[in-house]
Design a protein around this motif. Structure first.
Motif, PDB file in Angstrom:
ATOM      1  N   VAL A  98       0.846  -1.203   0.000  1.00 28.06           N
ATOM      2  CA  VAL A  98       0.000   0.000   0.000  1.00 28.06           C
ATOM      3  C   VAL A  98       0.874   1.244   0.000  1.00 28.06           C
ATOM      4  CG1 VAL A  98      -1.713   1.311   1.315  1.00 28.06           C
ATOM      5  CG2 VAL A  98      -1.847  -1.193   1.230  1.00 28.06           C
ATOM      6  N   GLY A  99       0.470   2.237  -0.766  1.00 27.20           N
ATOM      7  CA  GLY A  99       1.195   3.498  -0.751  1.00 27.20           C
ATOM      8  C   GLY A  99       0.654   4.471  -1.768  1.00 27.20           C
ATOM      9  N   TYR A 100       1.408   5.523  -1.974  1.00 24.50           N
ATOM     10  CA  TYR A 100       0.991   6.613  -2.854  1.00 24.50           C
ATOM     11  C   TYR A 100       1.909   6.699  -4.070  1.00 24.50           C
ATOM     12  CZ  TYR A 100      -1.765   8.279   1.141  1.00 24.50           C
ATOM     13  OH  TYR A 100      -2.664   8.389   2.177  1.00 24.50           O
ATOM     14  N   LEU A 101       1.293   6.962  -5.215  1.00 25.34           N
ATOM     15  CA  LEU A 101       2.063   7.260  -6.422  1.00 25.34           C
ATOM     16  C   LEU A 101       1.326   8.324  -7.226  1.00 25.34           C
ATOM     17  CD1 LEU A 101       0.248   5.550  -8.624  1.00 25.34           C
ATOM     18  CD2 LEU A 101       1.766   3.695  -7.997  1.00 25.34           C
ATOM     19  N   PRO A 102       2.012   9.036  -8.089  1.00 28.19           N
ATOM     20  CA  PRO A 102       1.351  10.080  -8.872  1.00 28.19           C
ATOM     21  C   PRO A 102       0.238   9.496  -9.743  1.00 28.19           C
ATOM     22  CG  PRO A 102       3.728  10.337  -8.963  1.00 28.19           C
ATOM     23  CD  PRO A 102       3.470   9.003  -8.329  1.00 28.19           C
ATOM     24  N   GLU A 103      -0.861  10.224  -9.843  1.00 36.09           N
ATOM     25  CA  GLU A 103      -1.968   9.767 -10.695  1.00 36.09           C
ATOM     26  C   GLU A 103      -1.513   9.554 -12.131  1.00 36.09           C
ATOM     27  OE1 GLU A 103      -6.256  11.074  -9.943  1.00 36.09           O
ATOM     28  OE2 GLU A 103      -5.090  12.837  -9.351  1.00 36.09           O
ATOM     29  N   THR A 104      -0.526  10.321 -12.572  1.00 34.02           N
ATOM     30  CA  THR A 104      -0.044  10.208 -13.949  1.00 34.02           C
ATOM     31  C   THR A 104       0.633   8.870 -14.216  1.00 34.02           C
ATOM     32  OG1 THR A 104       1.961  11.369 -13.249  1.00 34.02           O
ATOM     33  CG2 THR A 104       0.228  12.689 -14.281  1.00 34.02           C
ATOM     34  N   ALA A 105       0.902   8.106 -13.166  1.00 32.28           N
ATOM     35  CA  ALA A 105       1.531   6.793 -13.344  1.00 32.28           C
ATOM     36  C   ALA A 105       0.517   5.718 -13.682  1.00 32.28           C
ATOM     37  CB  ALA A 105       2.286   6.396 -12.081  1.00 32.28           C
ATOM     38  N   LEU A 106      -0.782   6.059 -13.672  1.00 31.15           N
ATOM     39  CA  LEU A 106      -1.831   5.055 -13.803  1.00 31.15           C
ATOM     40  C   LEU A 106      -2.618   5.191 -15.093  1.00 31.15           C
ATOM     41  CD1 LEU A 106      -3.270   5.128 -10.172  1.00 31.15           C
ATOM     42  CD2 LEU A 106      -1.669   3.465 -11.158  1.00 31.15           C
ATOM     43  N   GLU A 107      -3.134   4.062 -15.539  1.00 34.68           N
ATOM     44  CA  GLU A 107      -4.027   3.993 -16.684  1.00 34.68           C
ATOM     45  C   GLU A 107      -5.246   3.193 -16.238  1.00 34.68           C
ATOM     46  OE1 GLU A 107      -3.827   2.734 -21.429  1.00 34.68           O
ATOM     47  OE2 GLU A 107      -2.179   2.220 -20.059  1.00 34.68           O
ATOM     48  N   ALA A 108      -6.425   3.777 -16.427  1.00 40.03           N
ATOM     49  CA  ALA A 108      -7.642   3.149 -15.892  1.00 40.03           C
ATOM     50  C   ALA A 108      -8.138   1.996 -16.742  1.00 40.03           C
ATOM     51  CB  ALA A 108      -8.740   4.203 -15.739  1.00 40.03           C
ATOM     52  N   ALA A 109      -7.964   2.085 -18.040  1.00 34.21           N
ATOM     53  CA  ALA A 109      -8.564   1.080 -18.927  1.00 34.21           C
ATOM     54  C   ALA A 109      -7.513   0.463 -19.841  1.00 34.21           C
ATOM     55  CB  ALA A 109      -9.680   1.711 -19.757  1.00 34.21           C
ATOM     56  N   ALA A 110      -6.457  -0.051 -19.264  1.00 36.82           N
ATOM     57  CA  ALA A 110      -5.386  -0.658 -20.053  1.00 36.82           C
ATOM     58  C   ALA A 110      -5.818  -2.024 -20.569  1.00 36.82           C
ATOM     59  CB  ALA A 110      -4.129  -0.807 -19.203  1.00 36.82           C
ATOM     60  N   PRO A 111      -5.408  -2.387 -21.790  1.00 39.77           N
ATOM     61  CA  PRO A 111      -5.703  -3.740 -22.279  1.00 39.77           C
ATOM     62  C   PRO A 111      -4.981  -4.782 -21.439  1.00 39.77           C
ATOM     63  CG  PRO A 111      -4.154  -2.611 -23.741  1.00 39.77           C
ATOM     64  CD  PRO A 111      -4.637  -1.589 -22.762  1.00 39.77           C
ATOM     65  N   ALA A 112      -5.539  -5.965 -21.396  1.00 43.35           N
ATOM     66  CA  ALA A 112      -4.956  -7.036 -20.573  1.00 43.35           C
ATOM     67  C   ALA A 112      -3.566  -7.391 -21.074  1.00 43.35           C
ATOM     68  CB  ALA A 112      -5.866  -8.253 -20.596  1.00 43.35           C
ATOM     69  N   ALA A 113      -2.640  -7.547 -20.155  1.00 42.57           N
ATOM     70  CA  ALA A 113      -1.276  -7.920 -20.521  1.00 42.57           C
ATOM     71  C   ALA A 113      -1.250  -9.343 -21.073  1.00 42.57           C
ATOM     72  CB  ALA A 113      -0.359  -7.809 -19.315  1.00 42.57           C
ATOM     73  N   THR A 114      -0.417  -9.545 -22.085  1.00 39.03           N
ATOM     74  CA  THR A 114      -0.252 -10.870 -22.694  1.00 39.03           C
ATOM     75  C   THR A 114       1.164 -11.401 -22.529  1.00 39.03           C
ATOM     76  OG1 THR A 114       0.338  -9.872 -24.817  1.00 39.03           O
ATOM     77  CG2 THR A 114      -2.005 -10.360 -24.439  1.00 39.03           C
ATOM     78  N   HIS A 115       2.133 -10.500 -22.309  1.00 40.38           N
ATOM     79  CA  HIS A 115       3.539 -10.888 -22.258  1.00 40.38           C
ATOM     80  C   HIS A 115       4.231 -10.194 -21.085  1.00 40.38           C
ATOM     81  CE1 HIS A 115       2.566 -12.204 -26.300  1.00 40.38           C
ATOM     82  NE2 HIS A 115       3.735 -12.809 -26.387  1.00 40.38           N
ATOM     83  N   ILE A 116       5.371 -10.740 -20.713  1.00 42.83           N
ATOM     84  CA  ILE A 116       6.173 -10.157 -19.641  1.00 42.83           C
ATOM     85  C   ILE A 116       7.634 -10.095 -20.094  1.00 42.83           C
ATOM     86  CG2 ILE A 116       6.575 -12.398 -18.498  1.00 42.83           C
ATOM     87  CD1 ILE A 116       6.287 -10.855 -15.803  1.00 42.83           C
ATOM     88  N   VAL A 117       8.307  -9.005 -19.731  1.00 38.37           N
ATOM     89  CA  VAL A 117       9.717  -8.841 -20.099  1.00 38.37           C
ATOM     90  C   VAL A 117      10.570  -9.763 -19.229  1.00 38.37           C
ATOM     91  CG1 VAL A 117      11.655  -7.222 -20.191  1.00 38.37           C
ATOM     92  CG2 VAL A 117       9.361  -6.468 -20.854  1.00 38.37           C
ATOM     93  N   THR A 118      11.446 -10.543 -19.868  1.00 35.19           N
ATOM     94  CA  THR A 118      12.301 -11.490 -19.162  1.00 35.19           C
ATOM     95  C   THR A 118      13.771 -11.069 -19.147  1.00 35.19           C
ATOM     96  OG1 THR A 118      12.453 -12.799 -21.194  1.00 35.19           O
ATOM     97  CG2 THR A 118      10.792 -13.462 -19.581  1.00 35.19           C
ATOM     98  N   ALA A 119      14.154 -10.139 -20.013  1.00 37.17           N
ATOM     99  CA  ALA A 119      15.512  -9.593 -19.963  1.00 37.17           C
ATOM    100  C   ALA A 119      15.617  -8.658 -18.769  1.00 37.17           C
ATOM    101  CB  ALA A 119      15.819  -8.835 -21.250  1.00 37.17           C
ATOM    102  N   ALA A 120      16.797  -8.532 -18.189  1.00 35.72           N
ATOM    103  CA  ALA A 120      16.959  -7.633 -17.046  1.00 35.72           C
ATOM    104  C   ALA A 120      16.549  -6.214 -17.410  1.00 35.72           C
ATOM    105  CB  ALA A 120      18.407  -7.658 -16.558  1.00 35.72           C
ATOM    106  N   ARG A 121      16.859  -5.803 -18.640  1.00 38.16           N
ATOM    107  CA  ARG A 121      16.470  -4.500 -19.165  1.00 38.16           C
ATOM    108  C   ARG A 121      16.257  -4.629 -20.666  1.00 38.16           C
ATOM    109  NH1 ARG A 121      20.007  -4.310 -15.252  1.00 38.16           N
ATOM    110  NH2 ARG A 121      21.622  -5.052 -16.658  1.00 38.16           N
ATOM    111  N   SER A 122      15.298  -3.885 -21.185  1.00 31.58           N
ATOM    112  CA  SER A 122      15.052  -3.900 -22.624  1.00 31.58           C
ATOM    113  C   SER A 122      14.526  -2.540 -23.056  1.00 31.58           C
ATOM    114  CB  SER A 122      14.051  -5.014 -22.976  1.00 31.58           C
ATOM    115  OG  SER A 122      13.990  -5.194 -24.383  1.00 31.58           O
ATOM    116  N   PHE A 123      14.326  -2.371 -24.378  1.00 34.71           N
ATOM    117  CA  PHE A 123      13.905  -1.083 -24.914  1.00 34.71           C
ATOM    118  C   PHE A 123      12.590  -1.202 -25.675  1.00 34.71           C
ATOM    119  CE2 PHE A 123      18.661  -0.762 -25.040  1.00 34.71           C
ATOM    120  CZ  PHE A 123      18.780   0.137 -23.991  1.00 34.71           C
ATOM    121  N   VAL A 124      11.873  -0.086 -25.705  1.00 36.08           N
ATOM    122  CA  VAL A 124      10.689   0.060 -26.549  1.00 36.08           C
ATOM    123  C   VAL A 124      11.057   0.991 -27.697  1.00 36.08           C
ATOM    124  CG1 VAL A 124       8.294   0.848 -26.674  1.00 36.08           C
ATOM    125  CG2 VAL A 124       9.143  -0.247 -24.587  1.00 36.08           C
ATOM    126  N   TYR A 125      10.778   0.538 -28.921  1.00 35.24           N
ATOM    127  CA  TYR A 125      11.085   1.312 -30.133  1.00 35.24           C
ATOM    128  C   TYR A 125       9.805   1.830 -30.763  1.00 35.24           C
ATOM    129  CZ  TYR A 125      15.549  -1.166 -29.656  1.00 35.24           C
ATOM    130  OH  TYR A 125      16.726  -1.670 -29.178  1.00 35.24           O
TER     131      TYR A 125
END
Length: 284
Positions: free
Chosen positions: A85-112
């Protein structure tokens, strides 16, 4: 006097509490909250709505939360993965995001911006980030997963959520070697000792609470040092390390300020002046 529930895992204030706490704590009103999804690569969760407050933990892109209250640009939330439980900025949230299908498995990766590694990257993601994939593409022999907005990620850095996560969580933790230590961190960009345990276990399909004192109480069973084996945990007051083998541990630590590999005996000797002897050993 009855003690109050752990505020890290139970949402309550004098004016508002989660419905599950009716009859346990007094509040002016109660709420079930509303679902939302984290929309930033990493969102810092704080104990109060103040950017000057230290972070308790982090919630990653695509992870679910329940929003209990919104005020002055802040959201009071409870994690859908570990109940933190805690606080985060409202701008960090999306109310109606599509359901996730995949998860990142690399320690770090990029979005192009599209399926081409020569494009300038738009943002970086940590292992554990959840994505809603809508298609696939291949460019010059490299496979990409496509997102709804046309952005792309490297296919080899992700796996489908429909396939059960599994693997050797110690080997997963070792992929974070030399990642900077960050108090409250829970990502490939900065991580603390219990965050490393939790994230590595999660990626191996195992459940683990967030903080080291919670992890010291379970799940799992206590063991003796003489019986330690790969995957066991070593606890000090406020610290946890992963047993890589009977002589070696992996841990995010403030000594090297990184995730590091260290001899168990040497670590016990080094840490003794600050945290005394280990408080226990546990097999998850």
């Amino acid at each position: 006097m009855t003690s109050l529930p752990d505020r890290r895992l139970n949402a309550y204030r004098p004016d508002l509490a989660e419905t599950a706490l009716k009859g346990v704590v007094e509040a002016e009103r109660y709420t079930d909250g509303t679902p939302a999804t984290v929309a930033l690569p990493v969102a810092d969760l704080r104990p109060r709505p103040d950017l000057a407050a230290g972070i308790d933990t982090q919630i990653l892109l695509g992870e679910p939360v329940r929003v209990l209250d919104r005020a002055d640009g802040w959201a009071w939330v409870k994690s859908g993965l570990d109940d933190y439980v805690g606080y985060l900025p409202e701008t960090a949230l999306e109310a109606a995001a599509p359901a996730a299908t995949h998860i990142v498995t690399a320690a770090r990766s990029f979005v192009y911006p599209g399926p081409d590694l020569r494009f300038p990257m738009r943002r970086a993601l940590s292992m554990g980030s959840r994505l809603a994939v809508t298609g696939e593409a291949e460019t010059r022999g490299t496979r990409y997963l496509l997102l709804a907005n046309g952005e792309a990620v490297i296919a080899g850095h992700c796996t489908s959520l429909s396939a059960a996560l599994s693997g050797d969580y110690v080997a997963i933790a070792a992929r974070f070697l030399e990642t900077p230590y960050l108090w409250g961190g829970r990502s490939g960009f900065g991580i603390d000792c219990s965050g490393l345990v939790q994230l590595a276990m999660m990626m191996a399909g195992m459940d683990a609470p967030r903080d080291s004192d919670m992890q010291a109480k379970g799940p799992g069973t206590p063991v003796e040092r003489a019986d330690l084996m790969r995957g066991d945990l070593v606890f000090w007051k406020g610290h946890v390390a992963i047993v890589e083998d009977v002589d070696t541990i992996l841990h995010a630590n403030g000594h090297t300020m990184t995730v590091a590999r260290e001899g168990l005996t040497a670590a016990i000797e080094r840490i003794r002046w600050l945290y005394a002897e280990p408080t226990g050993y546990r097999r998850p």
